[in-house]
Design a protein around this motif. Structure first.
Motif, mmCIF file in Angstrom:
data_model
loop_
_atom_site.group_PDB
_atom_site.id
_atom_site.type_symbol
_atom_site.label_atom_id
_atom_site.label_comp_id
_atom_site.label_asym_id
_atom_site.label_seq_id
_atom_site.Cartn_x
_atom_site.Cartn_y
_atom_site.Cartn_z
ATOM 1 N N MET A 46 -26.481 102.010 51.431
ATOM 2 C CA MET A 46 -25.325 101.361 51.585
ATOM 3 C C MET A 46 -25.963 100.015 52.122
ATOM 4 O O MET A 46 -25.440 98.945 51.596
ATOM 5 N N GLN A 47 -26.573 100.058 53.234
ATOM 6 C CA GLN A 47 -26.867 98.953 53.819
ATOM 7 C C GLN A 47 -27.920 98.381 52.949
ATOM 8 O O GLN A 47 -28.132 96.960 53.074
ATOM 9 N N GLN A 48 -28.762 98.880 52.145
ATOM 10 C CA GLN A 48 -29.762 98.093 51.497
ATOM 11 C C GLN A 48 -28.899 97.498 50.418
ATOM 12 O O GLN A 48 -29.160 96.171 49.985
ATOM 13 N N ALA A 49 -28.030 97.862 49.686
ATOM 14 C CA ALA A 49 -27.150 97.448 48.850
ATOM 15 C C ALA A 49 -26.387 96.077 49.421
ATOM 16 O O ALA A 49 -26.284 95.192 48.760
ATOM 17 N N LEU A 50 -25.927 96.246 50.709
ATOM 18 C CA LEU A 50 -25.181 95.042 51.066
ATOM 19 C C LEU A 50 -26.112 93.824 51.610
ATOM 20 O O LEU A 50 -25.752 92.709 51.142
ATOM 21 N N LEU A 51 -27.280 94.239 51.763
ATOM 22 C CA LEU A 51 -28.306 93.521 52.129
ATOM 23 C C LEU A 51 -28.827 92.499 50.780
ATOM 24 O O LEU A 51 -28.882 91.184 50.854
ATOM 25 N N TRP A 52 -28.915 93.066 49.607
ATOM 26 C CA TRP A 52 -29.280 92.650 48.423
ATOM 27 C C TRP A 52 -27.915 91.742 47.898
ATOM 28 O O TRP A 52 -28.093 90.715 47.088
ATOM 29 N N LEU A 53 -27.023 92.168 48.213
ATOM 30 C CA LEU A 53 -25.689 91.506 47.838
ATOM 31 C C LEU A 53 -25.646 89.903 48.607
ATOM 32 O O LEU A 53 -25.197 89.078 47.917
ATOM 33 N N ALA A 54 -25.798 90.324 49.884
ATOM 34 C CA ALA A 54 -26.041 88.970 50.620
ATOM 35 C C ALA A 54 -27.081 88.320 50.250
ATOM 36 O O ALA A 54 -26.754 86.865 50.370
ATOM 37 N N CYS A 55 -28.327 88.727 49.861
ATOM 38 C CA CYS A 55 -29.184 87.849 49.224
ATOM 39 C C CYS A 55 -28.814 87.022 47.896
ATOM 40 O O CYS A 55 -29.140 86.032 47.583
ATOM 41 N N GLY A 56 -28.184 87.922 47.086
ATOM 42 C CA GLY A 56 -27.760 87.150 45.919
ATOM 43 C C GLY A 56 -26.820 86.128 46.368
ATOM 44 O O GLY A 56 -26.928 85.077 45.578
ATOM 45 N N ALA A 57 -25.788 86.375 47.057
ATOM 46 C CA ALA A 57 -25.081 85.048 47.463
ATOM 47 C C ALA A 57 -25.594 84.141 47.876
ATOM 48 O O ALA A 57 -25.566 82.835 47.695
ATOM 49 N N GLY A 58 -26.872 84.313 48.926
ATOM 50 C CA GLY A 58 -27.634 83.367 49.419
ATOM 51 C C GLY A 58 -28.105 82.360 48.352
ATOM 52 O O GLY A 58 -28.451 81.279 48.443
ATOM 53 N N MET A 59 -28.636 83.069 47.293
ATOM 54 C CA MET A 59 -29.356 82.471 46.123
ATOM 55 C C MET A 59 -28.314 81.596 45.396
ATOM 56 O O MET A 59 -28.726 80.400 45.125
ATOM 57 N N LEU A 60 -27.204 81.886 45.244
ATOM 58 C CA LEU A 60 -26.132 80.925 44.823
ATOM 59 C C LEU A 60 -25.922 80.094 45.794
ATOM 60 O O LEU A 60 -25.766 78.719 45.055
ATOM 61 N N ALA A 61 -25.775 80.087 46.957
ATOM 62 C CA ALA A 61 -25.613 78.857 48.025
ATOM 63 C C ALA A 61 -26.894 78.041 47.899
ATOM 64 O O ALA A 61 -26.390 76.953 48.265
ATOM 65 N N ALA A 62 -27.842 78.783 47.657
ATOM 66 C CA ALA A 62 -29.083 77.712 47.551
ATOM 67 C C ALA A 62 -29.196 76.535 46.550
ATOM 68 O O ALA A 62 -29.564 75.628 46.661
ATOM 69 N N GLY A 63 -28.559 77.285 45.466
ATOM 70 C CA GLY A 63 -28.499 76.580 44.110
ATOM 71 C C GLY A 63 -27.561 75.409 44.323
ATOM 72 O O GLY A 63 -27.524 74.149 43.997
ATOM 73 N N TRP A 64 -26.397 75.839 44.910
ATOM 74 C CA TRP A 64 -25.186 74.836 45.231
ATOM 75 C C TRP A 64 -25.961 73.871 46.452
ATOM 76 O O TRP A 64 -25.651 72.408 46.026
ATOM 77 N N GLY A 65 -26.490 74.208 47.218
ATOM 78 C CA GLY A 65 -27.093 73.090 48.609
ATOM 79 C C GLY A 65 -28.032 72.075 47.522
ATOM 80 O O GLY A 65 -27.999 71.017 48.124
ATOM 81 N N ALA A 66 -28.848 72.670 46.698
ATOM 82 C CA ALA A 66 -29.893 71.857 46.087
ATOM 83 C C ALA A 66 -29.180 70.729 45.297
ATOM 84 O O ALA A 66 -29.385 69.751 45.238
ATOM 85 N N ALA A 67 -28.028 71.078 44.526
ATOM 86 C CA ALA A 67 -27.261 70.207 43.994
ATOM 87 C C ALA A 67 -26.621 69.158 44.754
ATOM 88 O O ALA A 67 -26.500 67.944 44.490
ATOM 89 N N ALA A 68 -26.056 69.671 45.763
ATOM 90 C CA ALA A 68 -25.338 68.636 46.486
ATOM 91 C C ALA A 68 -26.421 67.899 47.350
ATOM 92 O O ALA A 68 -26.106 66.408 47.293
ATOM 93 N N LEU A 69 -27.655 68.189 47.641
ATOM 94 C CA LEU A 69 -28.429 67.229 48.064
ATOM 95 C C LEU A 69 -29.037 66.334 47.053
ATOM 96 O O LEU A 69 -29.275 64.992 47.201
ATOM 97 N N ALA A 70 -29.286 66.670 45.778
ATOM 98 C CA ALA A 70 -29.678 65.881 44.677
ATOM 99 C C ALA A 70 -28.574 64.893 44.223
ATOM 100 O O ALA A 70 -28.924 63.761 43.921
ATOM 101 N N HIS A 71 -27.391 65.121 44.502
ATOM 102 C CA HIS A 71 -26.253 64.069 44.460
ATOM 103 C C HIS A 71 -25.816 63.224 45.756
ATOM 104 O O HIS A 71 -25.534 62.204 45.225
ATOM 105 N N GLN A 72 -25.802 63.635 46.702
ATOM 106 C CA GLN A 72 -25.283 62.997 47.831
ATOM 107 C C GLN A 72 -26.260 62.727 49.075
ATOM 108 O O GLN A 72 -25.961 61.958 49.769
#
Length: 335
Positions: A2-28
């Protein structure tokens, strides 16, 4: 497990946030376009490295380091504030404002440009007065600029003296900026309300930009028409005093109109066509707000403006000529 699954879920959310952050910096991100791109690329590389290290090693401190960096990015993002003081493009350089007294509305900075080409025009800003008791019609205009699903929404108010005033919620771009639908997600533009003469704001779309524009007569009681007009004036005054960012989904040309109309018509339902604004006439047709007795496809065909607008061009009776044959606008004797 369960802990490993939660870790990878957090990593997936982190990747989405990384994409958002890149787009935010590219525009602002402050600085020239090349610097913004480098900042976005460096952020994306660093963020994905930390996320992948956390996922592959199971070490939470990599995620902790990423969380600190992400919090700093969110802190910077939250400090970005809208403004009414920038070097604006000419067609949105002024904000319409209005005063109301005993049913008489005085509007300042009504746009009445004479367009010769996309970047060739004579700029004119006018002060106009309108009698709300002489308000007779409300029309929805859908200007399709990117396929059938995406359209810019405008609302035209017709008066007994034959004048028509159009309100349009638009991006307020700076002089050096070009329009970007993606930029509308990342605080690239402020929102503004333009009030304009039809020979300006409709003709520039049909005759100059060659967008496909459709007009639909909207039926509503006289007091609701007046309330909607005043809601535009109120919102315009508010934006002139307190700027806000345009948002492609939540604060665009259709959703702002919906929120104003919702105050006037209780129980107005939300609908996916408020996002895919090219289908907004179908939403109104389903509510029974368009000309009765007509199928939607027939209203659409009869309301196609481009041939009539291009034939009328700069004629004084432009509003009457573009409405010839539009259901709900035929002379009373014909009805």
């Amino acid at each position: 497990m369960m802990q490993q699954a939660l870790l990878w879920l957090a990593c997936g959310a982190g990747m989405l946030a990384a994409g958002w952050g890149a787009a935010a910096l590219a525009h602002q991100c402050p600085g020239p376009r090349a610097l913004r791109r480098w900042a976005a690329a460096l952020w994306l590389a660093a963020a994905l490295t930390l996320v992948l290290l956390a996922g592959s090693t199971g070490r939470l401190y990599w995620l902790s380091a990423y969380a600190v960096a992400l919090a700093a990015l969110f802190g910077w993002w939250s400090e970005l504030a809208p403004s009414n003081r920038r070097d604006w493009a000419e067609e949105v350089a002024r904000m319409v404002t209005g005063r109301v007294h005993d049913g008489q509305v005085t509007l300042h900075n009504v746009r009445n440009f004479q367009w010769r080409a996309r970047h060739d025009y004579q700029a004119r800003w006018e002060t106009r007065q309108y009698d709300l008791h002489a308000l007779r019609t409300v029309d929805l205009l859908a200007s399709h600029w990117m396929g059938p699903a995406i359209a810019h929404t405008l609302v035209s108010f017709g008066f007994a003296d034959g004048r028509h005033l159009v309100f349009s919620v638009e991006i307020r771009r700076e002089r050096h900026e070009a329009f970007s639908p993606v930029g509308g997600f990342f605080k690239q533009y402020e929102a503004c309300i333009v009030a304009a003469d039809e020979r300006d704001i409709v003709r520039v779309r049909t005759n100059i930009r060659r967008e496909d524009v459709y007009l639909y007569r909207v039926h509503m009681p006289a007091d609701t028409m007046r309330s909607l007009f005043l809601a535009y004036v109120e919102q315009a005054n508010r934006l002139a005093h307190t700027p806000r960012f345009y948002h492609t989904l939540t604060a665009n040309c259709t959703t702002i109109v919906y929120h104003m109309a919702r105050r006037l018509v209780r129980g107005l339902p939300l609908n996916w066509r408020l996002v895919l604004s090219g289908y907004l006439p179908g939403y109104l047709h389903r509510l029974g707000a368009l000309e009765p007795g007509w199928e939607l496809h027939a209203l659409r065909a009869a309301g196609y403006l481009n041939p009539r607008a291009q034939a009328a061009d700069q004629a004084e009776d432009f509003p009457a000529r573009i409405r010839a044959g539009v259901p709900g606008h035929e002379p009373a004797a014909a009805r």
